[in-house]
Design an enzyme around this catalytic site. Sequence first.
Site, PDB file in Angstrom:
ATOM      1  N   CYS A   1       0.867  -1.173   0.000  1.00 28.77           N
ATOM      2  CA  CYS A   1       0.000   0.000   0.000  1.00 28.77           C
ATOM      3  C   CYS A   1       0.907   1.228   0.000  1.00 28.77           C
ATOM      4  O   CYS A   1       2.046   1.167  -0.451  1.00 28.77           O
ATOM      5  CB  CYS A   1      -0.947  -0.017   1.200  1.00 28.77           C
ATOM      6  SG  CYS A   1      -0.101   0.116   2.786  1.00 28.77           S
ATOM      7  N   ARG A   2       0.432   2.325   0.549  1.00 34.42           N
ATOM      8  CA  ARG A   2       1.225   3.548   0.565  1.00 34.42           C
ATOM      9  C   ARG A   2       2.377   3.450   1.564  1.00 34.42           C
ATOM     10  O   ARG A   2       3.510   3.767   1.259  1.00 34.42           O
ATOM     11  CB  ARG A   2       0.322   4.736   0.890  1.00 34.42           C
ATOM     12  CG  ARG A   2       1.012   6.070   0.851  1.00 34.42           C
ATOM     13  CD  ARG A   2       0.018   7.220   1.046  1.00 34.42           C
ATOM     14  NE  ARG A   2       0.732   8.457   1.312  1.00 34.42           N
ATOM     15  CZ  ARG A   2       1.119   8.858   2.515  1.00 34.42           C
ATOM     16  NH1 ARG A   2       0.845   8.119   3.580  1.00 34.42           N
ATOM     17  NH2 ARG A   2       1.754   9.991   2.676  1.00 34.42           N
TER      18      ARG A   2
END
Length: 105
Positions: free
Chosen positions: A66-67
């Site tokens: 993810c981020r």
Amino acid sequence: MEHLSQDEWVSQLENDDNAVIIDVRTDDEVADGVIKNAIHIDIYKGQEFVNEIEALDKDKNYYVYCRSGNRSGQACSIMGQLGFENAYNLEGGILEWEGDLVDLD
């Protein structure tokens, strides 16, 4: 579930013929680019996310990011609860990714 550093994640991924990469970020985040060959399944979609994960082959090895590594860690945990044995979280997420990014096809 295993948390892997970028070096561990990339090294393991390169030697894994049974690998699937999953990006669990939002649509807006994915517009900035994804790791090559990634499948996008937004974790914020709730039950739809669970449904898409459940449809995946449990015999594959999943490399999830993810981020920053938080949502992908949650995704790996959910996958474990659903019976997936091999889910690997990218520590630091895309923020610390040093490889190339491509547009989602």
